[in-house]
Design a protein around this motif. Sequence first.
Motif, PDB file in Angstrom:
ATOM      1  N   ASN A 164       0.832  -1.188   0.000  1.00 24.89           N
ATOM      2  CA  ASN A 164       0.000   0.000   0.000  1.00 24.89           C
ATOM      3  C   ASN A 164       0.872   1.245   0.000  1.00 24.89           C
ATOM      4  O   ASN A 164       2.030   1.217   0.426  1.00 24.89           O
ATOM      5  CB  ASN A 164      -0.920   0.022   1.226  1.00 24.89           C
ATOM      6  CG  ASN A 164      -1.785  -1.216   1.305  1.00 24.89           C
ATOM      7  OD1 ASN A 164      -2.156  -1.796   0.282  1.00 24.89           O
ATOM      8  ND2 ASN A 164      -2.112  -1.632   2.521  1.00 24.89           N
ATOM      9  N   CYS A 165       0.309   2.349  -0.457  1.00 23.51           N
ATOM     10  CA  CYS A 165       1.008   3.630  -0.414  1.00 23.51           C
ATOM     11  C   CYS A 165       1.157   4.069   1.041  1.00 23.51           C
ATOM     12  O   CYS A 165       0.191   4.043   1.812  1.00 23.51           O
ATOM     13  CB  CYS A 165       0.247   4.668  -1.226  1.00 23.51           C
ATOM     14  SG  CYS A 165       1.001   6.308  -1.184  1.00 23.51           S
ATOM     15  N   SER A 166       2.342   4.494   1.410  1.00 23.51           N
ATOM     16  CA  SER A 166       2.612   4.867   2.797  1.00 23.51           C
ATOM     17  C   SER A 166       1.995   6.210   3.178  1.00 23.51           C
ATOM     18  O   SER A 166       1.931   6.540   4.359  1.00 23.51           O
ATOM     19  CB  SER A 166       4.120   4.924   3.043  1.00 23.51           C
ATOM     20  OG  SER A 166       4.710   3.664   2.804  1.00 23.51           O
ATOM     21  N   SER A 176      -2.404   5.529   1.526  1.00 24.59           N
ATOM     22  CA  SER A 176      -2.903   4.174   1.820  1.00 24.59           C
ATOM     23  C   SER A 176      -3.589   3.521   0.639  1.00 24.59           C
ATOM     24  O   SER A 176      -4.394   2.588   0.815  1.00 24.59           O
ATOM     25  CB  SER A 176      -3.862   4.197   3.020  1.00 24.59           C
ATOM     26  OG  SER A 176      -3.195   4.671   4.169  1.00 24.59           O
ATOM     27  N   CYS A 206      14.353   4.030   4.037  1.00 23.14           N
ATOM     28  CA  CYS A 206      13.274   3.843   5.014  1.00 23.14           C
ATOM     29  C   CYS A 206      12.732   2.420   4.946  1.00 23.14           C
ATOM     30  O   CYS A 206      12.681   1.818   3.868  1.00 23.14           O
ATOM     31  CB  CYS A 206      12.137   4.829   4.764  1.00 23.14           C
ATOM     32  SG  CYS A 206      12.603   6.543   5.014  1.00 23.14           S
ATOM     33  N   ASN A 234      10.189  -0.277   4.454  1.00 24.20           N
ATOM     34  CA  ASN A 234       8.874  -0.538   3.860  1.00 24.20           C
ATOM     35  C   ASN A 234       8.129   0.767   3.547  1.00 24.20           C
ATOM     36  O   ASN A 234       6.955   0.939   3.898  1.00 24.20           O
ATOM     37  CB  ASN A 234       8.030  -1.419   4.790  1.00 24.20           C
ATOM     38  CG  ASN A 234       6.863  -2.060   4.042  1.00 24.20           C
ATOM     39  OD1 ASN A 234       6.895  -2.192   2.829  1.00 24.20           O
ATOM     40  ND2 ASN A 234       5.839  -2.451   4.773  1.00 24.20           N
ATOM     41  N   TYR A 235       8.813   1.683   2.858  1.00 20.43           N
ATOM     42  CA  TYR A 235       8.198   2.964   2.501  1.00 20.43           C
ATOM     43  C   TYR A 235       7.947   2.980   1.002  1.00 20.43           C
ATOM     44  O   TYR A 235       8.881   2.958   0.201  1.00 20.43           O
ATOM     45  CB  TYR A 235       9.114   4.117   2.907  1.00 20.43           C
ATOM     46  CG  TYR A 235       8.514   5.486   2.685  1.00 20.43           C
ATOM     47  CD1 TYR A 235       7.665   6.047   3.629  1.00 20.43           C
ATOM     48  CD2 TYR A 235       8.800   6.207   1.535  1.00 20.43           C
ATOM     49  CE1 TYR A 235       7.110   7.308   3.430  1.00 20.43           C
ATOM     50  CE2 TYR A 235       8.262   7.465   1.335  1.00 20.43           C
ATOM     51  CZ  TYR A 235       7.411   8.000   2.281  1.00 20.43           C
ATOM     52  OH  TYR A 235       6.870   9.242   2.075  1.00 20.43           O
ATOM     53  N   ASN A 236       6.656   3.043   0.602  1.00 22.83           N
ATOM     54  CA  ASN A 236       6.257   2.996  -0.799  1.00 22.83           C
ATOM     55  C   ASN A 236       5.337   4.166  -1.105  1.00 22.83           C
ATOM     56  O   ASN A 236       4.491   4.544  -0.274  1.00 22.83           O
ATOM     57  CB  ASN A 236       5.523   1.696  -1.118  1.00 22.83           C
ATOM     58  CG  ASN A 236       6.362   0.471  -0.828  1.00 22.83           C
ATOM     59  OD1 ASN A 236       7.153   0.047  -1.650  1.00 22.83           O
ATOM     60  ND2 ASN A 236       6.184  -0.108   0.350  1.00 22.83           N
ATOM     61  N   SER A 283       4.908  13.076   1.658  1.00 25.19           N
ATOM     62  CA  SER A 283       5.732  12.198   2.487  1.00 25.19           C
ATOM     63  C   SER A 283       5.141  12.148   3.884  1.00 25.19           C
ATOM     64  O   SER A 283       4.282  12.972   4.238  1.00 25.19           O
ATOM     65  CB  SER A 283       7.183  12.682   2.538  1.00 25.19           C
ATOM     66  OG  SER A 283       7.261  13.968   3.136  1.00 25.19           O
ATOM     67  N   ASP A 284       5.604  11.181   4.679  1.00 29.25           N
ATOM     68  CA  ASP A 284       5.146  11.117   6.063  1.00 29.25           C
ATOM     69  C   ASP A 284       6.271  11.572   6.999  1.00 29.25           C
ATOM     70  O   ASP A 284       7.345  11.980   6.554  1.00 29.25           O
ATOM     71  CB  ASP A 284       4.638   9.720   6.422  1.00 29.25           C
ATOM     72  CG  ASP A 284       5.734   8.662   6.346  1.00 29.25           C
ATOM     73  OD1 ASP A 284       6.921   9.046   6.236  1.00 29.25           O
ATOM     74  OD2 ASP A 284       5.423   7.465   6.405  1.00 29.25           O
ATOM     75  N   HIS A 298       9.922   9.694   6.653  1.00 32.95           N
ATOM     76  CA  HIS A 298      10.726   9.802   5.433  1.00 32.95           C
ATOM     77  C   HIS A 298      11.366  11.182   5.318  1.00 32.95           C
ATOM     78  O   HIS A 298      10.794  12.187   5.743  1.00 32.95           O
ATOM     79  CB  HIS A 298       9.836   9.534   4.216  1.00 32.95           C
ATOM     80  CG  HIS A 298      10.552   9.645   2.912  1.00 32.95           C
ATOM     81  ND1 HIS A 298      11.522   8.757   2.513  1.00 32.95           N
ATOM     82  CD2 HIS A 298      10.453  10.557   1.912  1.00 32.95           C
ATOM     83  CE1 HIS A 298      11.980   9.102   1.331  1.00 32.95           C
ATOM     84  NE2 HIS A 298      11.358  10.185   0.939  1.00 32.95           N
ATOM     85  N   ARG A 358      11.961  -5.637   0.329  1.00 29.46           N
ATOM     86  CA  ARG A 358      11.291  -4.864   1.367  1.00 29.46           C
ATOM     87  C   ARG A 358      12.101  -4.838   2.667  1.00 29.46           C
ATOM     88  O   ARG A 358      11.846  -4.039   3.552  1.00 29.46           O
ATOM     89  CB  ARG A 358       9.904  -5.450   1.627  1.00 29.46           C
ATOM     90  CG  ARG A 358       9.024  -5.480   0.383  1.00 29.46           C
ATOM     91  CD  ARG A 358       7.679  -6.116   0.677  1.00 29.46           C
ATOM     92  NE  ARG A 358       6.890  -5.263   1.553  1.00 29.46           N
ATOM     93  CZ  ARG A 358       5.718  -5.623   2.045  1.00 29.46           C
ATOM     94  NH1 ARG A 358       5.230  -6.816   1.778  1.00 29.46           N
ATOM     95  NH2 ARG A 358       5.051  -4.797   2.823  1.00 29.46           N
TER      96      ARG A 358
END
Length: 344
Positions: free
Chosen positions: A16-18, A21, A35, A37-39, A50-51, A54, A127
Amino acid sequence: MHIKINSIRKAAAEINCSVCSKKDIKWNRFVCLLCFNYNLCLKCYVDKESDMWHRPYHPIQRVLSEADFFKFRNGVVGPDICLNCPFCGRLSLSIADYLQHCEQKHGHENFTTRCSVCAAFGKPEARSMQFLYENHLVKHREPSKVLNCSTCEKSAFPGNRYTCLLCPEYTQCEECYQAKRQNFQHVSYHPMQEILPKEKYATRTSSTVNIFRCLFCGDGGFSANGLTNHCHKLHEDTGKRSLLSTVYCPICTVCQIINNQSLQAYSLLKEPLLDHLKNFHGLLPGAEDPQLEPTNCTICLLKLDAIPTKKYCRCSHNSFHDQCIRIWLVRVPTCPICRAHRAG
């Protein structure tokens, strides 16, 4: 370089998109190489979302689209691919340049990161963090294997070669094949797959695309999609059976020998052919081939050395010699194929 890669479709977990979602973004997504598992989906990447975990300066690697992924699986010359170095962020590296760059410039680095090659091809193991040293990069370097002619034992011979799809690593040079020589290992009615020199596959023409031979009946002149349709139509029962003897996939055979790889790597089938075509090559019955580049001038019917870059008519047809189309338009001011008006 033909890389050992597992199908993205076999990934165990949904990706899923980080940020937004968005679900199931296995293809054509963007992966942070630092990072965990950052997609990012395409929209969030373009909008520079970005979150909190990241950092914008982290190197990002684009995952291939589904179409490009299977172009590597089904073609001798794959599409261009751009890799980003996870250490220094250098962009637009080819696979060969990336491997050389990491070994020469970053062999001393002692922190962990993701492998850009694994990330680009969407391998599930990408991953997790991995050490990017020779112990991992060597997995992307195929061992070079030179196949000698099984009849005359000639080594590294020029021109076409022919490989049996039933006998273990049985290859002939063109001279032995045309003379119908054989040894005790081979049987004369076994299907032989023709393999052209690598440079000839650079251009998509009928002679470089329609090259595969059916391992069941020996018919030839199929594209990858054409071979799949043929096997589903005429050999569906045989193609679904478990294999009890040595059988080689024609598509894998061509790609591996062209790239100096061992035939045992992929082409020796461990599952029914139709399952292999679906799971490994992404080939399903009913698919049509893309339009090929024309090889002959439509006007004089002689071979085209190059496709004209100048647009002479308002249509998209350009399978002419420059001189032929100029003379034609002096006499008839329309396209010789569709009668569209001349440009300008």
